[in-house]
Design an enzyme around this catalytic site. Structure first.
Site, mmCIF file in Angstrom:
data_model
loop_
_atom_site.group_PDB
_atom_site.id
_atom_site.type_symbol
_atom_site.label_atom_id
_atom_site.label_comp_id
_atom_site.label_asym_id
_atom_site.label_seq_id
_atom_site.Cartn_x
_atom_site.Cartn_y
_atom_site.Cartn_z
ATOM 1 N N GLY A 700 47.936 -2.455 -49.152
ATOM 2 C CA GLY A 700 48.989 -3.456 -49.167
ATOM 3 C C GLY A 700 48.903 -4.317 -50.419
ATOM 4 O O GLY A 700 47.872 -4.398 -51.081
ATOM 5 N N CYS A 701 50.019 -4.971 -50.755
ATOM 6 C CA CYS A 701 50.083 -5.782 -51.972
ATOM 7 C C CYS A 701 49.176 -7.008 -51.873
ATOM 8 O O CYS A 701 48.357 -7.273 -52.756
ATOM 9 C CB CYS A 701 51.521 -6.189 -52.252
ATOM 10 S SG CYS A 701 52.385 -6.908 -50.820
ATOM 11 N N TYR A 702 49.337 -7.782 -50.776
ATOM 12 C CA TYR A 702 48.450 -8.913 -50.540
ATOM 13 C C TYR A 702 46.987 -8.451 -50.547
ATOM 14 O O TYR A 702 46.104 -9.082 -51.118
ATOM 15 C CB TYR A 702 48.735 -9.534 -49.168
ATOM 16 C CG TYR A 702 49.823 -10.568 -49.100
ATOM 17 C CD1 TYR A 702 49.799 -11.699 -49.900
ATOM 18 C CD2 TYR A 702 50.863 -10.438 -48.171
ATOM 19 C CE1 TYR A 702 50.788 -12.676 -49.787
ATOM 20 C CE2 TYR A 702 51.853 -11.410 -48.046
ATOM 21 C CZ TYR A 702 51.812 -12.533 -48.863
ATOM 22 O OH TYR A 702 52.776 -13.499 -48.741
ATOM 23 N N ALA A 703 46.743 -7.319 -49.868
ATOM 24 C CA ALA A 703 45.374 -6.846 -49.684
ATOM 25 C C ALA A 703 44.740 -6.418 -51.007
ATOM 26 O O ALA A 703 43.549 -6.626 -51.233
ATOM 27 C CB ALA A 703 45.345 -5.690 -48.693
#
Length: 883
Positions: A700-703
C-alpha cells in the site's frame, strides 16, 4: 585474459601475521619521557602475548563485518610495518563525551590482534563548557582558539582529566594504555600577539611512543605542546595528528567523527576520494565548502608528505573495524591513489619485458610465456587500450567494440598491493569513462567475486564461470550475450584456454572480441555488504541485488524470448491504472495487450501509443483461457480490495495442464498477508525473492512510506512508533465519497480509521514491530506526508540517525534521504520517497522522522513496475524516471 582471482591473494602465499615482540622485562614507566606515573603491575599475559587461539577468535569476530579473506589481508598489511607505523588516530572531544565506550571497544579489538594505534585526542567541546562556567567567553580568530593564560590553565587540567578517563576506560577492557601528556610535541608560538598561547609544532618525540608500544602499551597523547624553555602551548588536535603522522609515516591516519565521513551535495556519504585523479575537480564543485573543503585540502597537504601507501580515513568510532578490515569500508577514505597510464600500442609501453612479466605472473605451466608471446603478437595487430599504474600493480586491457559487439575486458591482473591500495577501483573508474558498455568473465570460485558483482549491472553463471556486464540495456543484446556464453563458455572468454583462443584468432584474422562474451562494472569504492532486510526475511552478507547495485541479474522467465513481455491490466479505470499505462507506454520491453474495464468496454485506450488497445470486459473465464494458451506474461490486478480473487483463481486454473506460468501483480490488499505471495517492496524485501516470484502483492502507498521511514531504526526501537499520515484525495479513488469530496475537504482535514487501519497491520507485520497509524485526507490531489514519532532504545543524536538512514538507503535510486522535513509538493509526480527531519528531543530517546511519497507512483504504479521488471527479468528501473 581475466586473472583477477589469482591476483588478489595469489601473489605469494598469505603471509603469517607478525606478532609484536614483547620484552620479557619492561623498563619502569617512569623511564618513559612525558609519562604520567601510573602504578600498576606489568603482566605478560595482559600485555599482549595473545596466543594463536585468541587471535583466531578475534579474526572470527572481525569476520562478522567482512569476509575472513578481507580480515586476513588487512591484518597482514597492517602488521607488515613497524608497530608505531600502523595508524595515528585522532579522537575529538565529542567522541570522548558521547562515544567513549564504542571507541574503547574498537581499540580493544586492535590491541588484541597485535595492532598498536597511536592516539591523540582533543577536548574542544568540554573546554568551551568549562570556560563558559568560569565566565570566559571562547574566542576564535581564523578558526583558531585564542588562548590566554586562564584559558591555558583550564585547558591543561581538562586535557589531563580526559586523557586519564580514556586510559582508565581502556584498562577496564583489558588494554594497557600509556598516558603521554607532556614532552611529546615541541613547538614555538604560532603568533603570540594574535592567538596567545597557541603553538606551531616543530618536532615530535617519537622515542616515547616507540618505548610505550615496545612494552605493550597503547600511547595516548594530548594535543598540548611545549617550547624549548618549557612553556606549555595549546595545539589544535587535527594539527597535532597531522604532525604526528608526518613523524611516524603510518599506513592510516584516522579521524574519528560523529558524522562518520564526508558528504556530497545530495547528502550521500563519499566512499572514497582519489586525490591525484579527483582533487581539482572536487575543489571546483560549489558544494565543496566549509568543513568539507578544509578537510579535503588538509588531507591532501598531509598525504603529499607521506608515502603513497598511506591514506586518511574519516569514520565513526563504532565502525572502525569495518573501515580498517573490509574492502567496503564504512567512512570516507582519502588517498593519493595512483596516476593511471594508458597505452593503445605496444610501443607506448616503456619496457615490454616488464609487460611480459606482468602478463605471465598469473599463469602456470611450461607454456605460459609462449601464450603471452602470442597474446602480445595479437595485440600488435589489433586495436586495444591498456590501463595500468606506473608500478604495474594493476593492468587492464580492453578490446574495443566492433562488428556490433561490446567492448571486452580481455585482461585484468592485479597484485595484492593493487587490491589493498585500491588501484583496482581506479582502473574501473577509468574503464567507465572510456567504455559505456563492457563485458568480462571471472571464475565462479574467485575470492574477489563480490567485488566484481559490485562493478556490474548484470551477470550470468555457466559451467564454473560468471559473465559480467555493465551498460547493456537492450534486451536482445543481453540475450545474445547469454547465448554466446552458454555456447562457448569460459574457454572463449578467459585464461583457461588462452593459447588456443589466441591461436585461432591470430590464424583466422578474427577479433577475439567477436568471440568473447562480456562482463560488467560499477563505481563503488569497495564491495558493499548487504543491509538487513525486513518483511519476515533477512539477508546478510554480500548479495548482487543490494544497495550499490540494485539492478538484479537477468531473470529466467524471458531469457529465451526476444519479444517484449505481454501485459494485461485488469481494472484500468482508476488513477493507478492510468499512471501504470503511461509508464508502460515508455517501457522498451513491455507491451500492453489487454486492458479490462467494465465501464469503458469498447472505448479506445488513451495515453498508450505503441498499439491501438480497446478496453475489454474480461471475465474470469476469459482470463483462464488466455493463461492456458500462454497469451500473457504478466497480469496486473488494479481492482478494489476484495474484488480480484475470481481473476486470480482463473489464472491458477489456466495454469493447470499448461507449461505456461505468468506473473501476477496485485495492487489491492487482498494478498498482502498471504504467505504464499511475495511482498513486493524491493528496498526492504530481498530482491532475489521478487525475481523468483510468480505472484506479488504490491504494498500500500501509506504502508510503503511508513515502512521506509521506520525500517532503519527497527533494531533501535524503544517502544511503539506512531505514524501521523495525511494523503491527498486521489488516495480515496475515483468513486465519490466524503474522502474525495473537494468541497468538504476545502479548509479541512478529515481523520478516518483512527484505529485498526489495514495499513497499520500491514506495516506491523512486515517490520516485525507493532506500530500505530492514524490516516487523514486533505484537499490536495496527490501525495502523502508521514510524521513518524519513534521511541529509541538508547540515546542517539540527529546525526547518528541520519547516518543510519543514509547508510541503509545508499544506492537505492528511489529513496532520497534529505536534511529538512520533506514537502508533499516536492514529491508530487515523482517516482520515489523522500525521508528527512530526524529531529531528536532533549532526552535523546525519541526522534521524529518525516517521509513523503506520491501515492499513485511509488505508492502504487511505479512500485508495481519495479516488481514487474524484477519478476520478468528486466533491469529494476527500466521505464522508471529515477529521482
Amino acid at each position: 585474459m581475466l586473472s583477477a582471482s589469482a591476483v588478489a591473494l595469489r601473489a605469494g602465499a598469505r603471509r603469517t601475521v607478525r606478532r609484536v615482540p614483547l620484552r620479557s622485562r619492561a623498563p619502569a614507566l617512569s623511564a618513559v619521557p612525558g609519562a604520567v606515573r601510573r602504578h600498576r603491575p606489568f603482566s605478560t599475559s595482559a600485555a599482549r602475548t595473545a596466543d594463536l587461539s585468541t587471535r583466531a577468535m578475534i579474526v572470527q569476530t572481525l569476520s562478522s563485518v567482512g569476509s575472513k579473506r578481507e580480515v586476513q589481508q588487512y591484518l597482514s598489511l597492517f602488521t607488515s610495518v613497524s608497530s608505531q607505523r600502523f595508524a595515528v588516530i585522532k579522537v575529538g572531544g565529542a567522541i570522548l563525551t558521547d562515544y567513549l565506550d564504542e571507541l574503547c571497544s574498537s581499540l580493544a579489538f586492535l590491541y588484541t590482534v597485535g595492532l598498536y594505534p597511536v592516539i591523540v585526542h582533543g577536548a574542544g567541546p568540554q573546554l568551551n563548557t568549562l570556560l563558559e562556567q568560569a565566565g570566559v567567553e571562547p574566542q576564535f580568530e581564523e578558526g583558531i582558539r585564542v588562548t590566554d593564560a586562564k584559558t591555558l590553565r583550564v585547558a591543561r587540567d581538562l586535557f589531563l582529566r580526559e586523557n586519564m578517563k580514556l586510559v582508565d576506560k581502556l584498562e577496564e577492557k583489558g588494554v594497557h594504555a600509556q598516558p603521554l601528556t607532556t614532552g611529546m610535541f615541541r613547538a614555538e608560538y604560532l603568533n603570540r600577539d594574535k592567538w596567545g598561547y597557541v603553538g606551531k609544532i616543530t618536532g615530535v618525540n617519537k622515542q616515547s611512543i616507540e618505548t610505550a608500544i615496545n612494552n605493550g602499551y597503547l600511547p595516548i597523547l594530548t594535543s598540548m605542546a611545549e617550547t624549548d624553555d618549557g612553556q606549555i602551548l595549546n595545539v589544535n588536535a587535527d594539527v597535532a595528528a597531522a604532525e604526528l603522522a608526518r613523524a611516524l609515516q603510518p599506513l592510516k591516519v584516522v579521524y574519528l567523527s560523529e558524522k562518520g565521513g564526508l558528504f556530497d551535495a545530495a547528502g550521500q556519504k563519499i566512499s572514497a576520494i582519489n586525490l591525484d585523479e579527483e582533487y581539482e575537480h572536487l575543489m571546483s564543485q560549489p558544494w565543496v565548502k566549509y568543513g568539507t573543503r578544509l578537510k579535503i585540502k588538509e588531507s591532501k597537504e598531509l598525504l603529499d608528505t607521506l608515502p603513497r601507501s598511506s591514506s586518511v580515513a574519516i569514520i565513526h568510532p563504532e565502525q572502525l573495524q569495518k573501515e580498517l578490515f573490509t574492502d567496503s569500508g564504512a567512512g570516507t577514505l582519502i588517498r593519493r591513489g595512483s596516476k593511471l597510464l594508458s597505452a593503445t600500442s605496444l610501443s607506448e609501453f616503456k619496457d615490454l619485458d616488464a609487460l611480459k612479466a606482468v602478463l605471465v605472473r598469473d599463469r602456470d605451466g611450461p607454456n605460459a610465456m609462449a601464450a603471452v608471446d602470442k597474446y602480445l603478437e595479437f595485440l600488435g595487430q589489433n586495436d586495444f587500450k591498456a590501463y595500468y599504474d606506473d608500478a604495474m600493480n594493476a593492468l587492464a586491457i580492453v578490446l574495443p567494440a566492433s562488428n556490433g559487439r561490446q567492448a571486452t575486458l580481455a585482461t585484468l591482473t592485479i597484485t595484492k598491493s593493487g587490491w589493498l591500495t585500491n588501484i583496482a577501483d581506479n582502473i574501473f573508474t577509468a574503464l567507465r569513462k572510456d567504455h559505456p558498455q563492457l563485458v568480462w568473465t571471472v571464475k565462479e570460485d574467485d575470492e574477489n567475486l563480490g567485488w566484481f558483482f559490485d562493478k556490474a549491472s548484470g551477470s550470468v553463471t555457466n559451467n564454473g564461470s560468471v559473465m559480467f556486464w555493465y551498460g547493456i540495456d537492450n534486451t536482445d543484446e543481453v540475450f545474445q550475450l547469454m547465448k554466446d556464453f552458454a555456447e562457448h563458455g569460459r574457454a572463449m572468454l578467459g585464461d583457461s584456454n588462452l593459447e588456443s583462443r589466441l591461436h585461432r584468432a591470430a590464424t583466422s584474422g578474427a577479433n577475439p572480441a567477436a568471440q568473447q562474451v562480456r562482463a560488467y562494472s560499477t563505481l563503488a569504492r569497495r564491495p558493499v555488504l548487504a543491509a538487513p532486510r525486513f518483511g519476515g526475511q533477512a539477508s546478510s552478507g554480500r548479495t548482487f541485488v543490494t544497495q550499490t547495485n540494485p539492478n538484479p541479474p537477468i531473470g529466467k522467465k524471458n531469457a529465451s524470448k526476444s519479444q517484449p513481455a505481454r501485459i494485461a491490466l485488469i481494472g484500468a479505470r482508476g488513477y493507478t491504472g492510468q499512471e501504470l499505462i503511461r509508464l508502460l507506454d515508455s517501457h522498451p520491453n513491455m507491451d500492453l495487450r489487454h486492458v479490462s474495464s467494465r465501464e469503458l468496454a469498447g472505448q479506445k485506450l488513451a495515453g498508450y501509443d505503441k498499439r491501438e488497445v480497446i478496453y475489454e470486459n474480461l471475465s474470469p473465464e476469459d482470463v483462464r483461457d488466455m493463461e492456458r494458451r500462454g497469451d500473457i506474461d504478466c497480469w496486473v490486478m488494479a481492482l478494489p480490495n476484495g474484488v480480484c480473487k475470481p481473476f486470480v483463481e482463473a489464472v491458477y486454473e489456466g495454469r493447470k495442464g499448461s507449461n505456461h506460468k505468468s506473473v501476477i501483480v496485485d495492487l489491492s490488499a487482498d494478498y498482502r498477508f498471504d504467505s504464499t505471495w511475495t511482498y513486493g517492496l524491493p528496498e526492504l524485501v530481498p530482491r532475489e525473492h521478487i525475481t523468483q516470484a510468480t505472484q506479488i502483492a504490491n504494498p500500500g502507498c501509506y504502508a510503503t512510506a511508513a515502512q521506509l521511514g521506520i525500517a532503519p531504526l527497527v533494531p533501535h526501537l524503544g517502544g511503539m512508533p506512531h505514524v501521523f499520515g495525511v494523503s491527498g484525495y486521489s488516495g480515496a479513488g475515483t468513486k465519490p465519497s466524503p474522502k474525495n469530496d473537494v468541497a468538504l475537504l476545502t479548509d479541512n482535514i478529515i481523520p478516518y480509521s483512527l484505529t485498526g487501519h489495514i495499513h497499520e497491520r500491514e506495516v506491523s507485520t512486515q517490520l516485525g514491530a507493532q506500530i500505530a497509524f492514524v490516516p487523514h485526507v486533505a484537499v490536495w490531489f496527490r501525495g502523502i506526508h508521514h510524521t513518524i514519532s519513534i521511541p529509541l532504545a538508547k540515546t542517539m543524536t540527529s546525526r547518528d540517525i541520519r547516518q543510519i538512514y543514509q547508510d541503509r538507503y545508499a544506492g537505492e535510486k528511489l529513496v532520497k534521504v534529505v536534511g529538512e522535513a520533506p514537502l508533499v509538493k516536492n514529491i508530487s509526480g515523482k517516482h520515489g520517497v523522500e525521508i528527512g527531519g530526524f529531529e531528536v528531543d532533549k532526552s535523546g530517546r525519541r526522534v521524529v522522522v518525516c517521509a513523503t511519497i506520491d501515492n499513485l507512483l511509488k505508492g502504487a504504479a511505479t512500485q508495481c513496475l519495479q516488481n514487474m521488471n524484477l519478476a520478468l527479468g528486466y533491469a529494476e528501473y527500466e521505464g522508471i524516471p529515477v529521482m
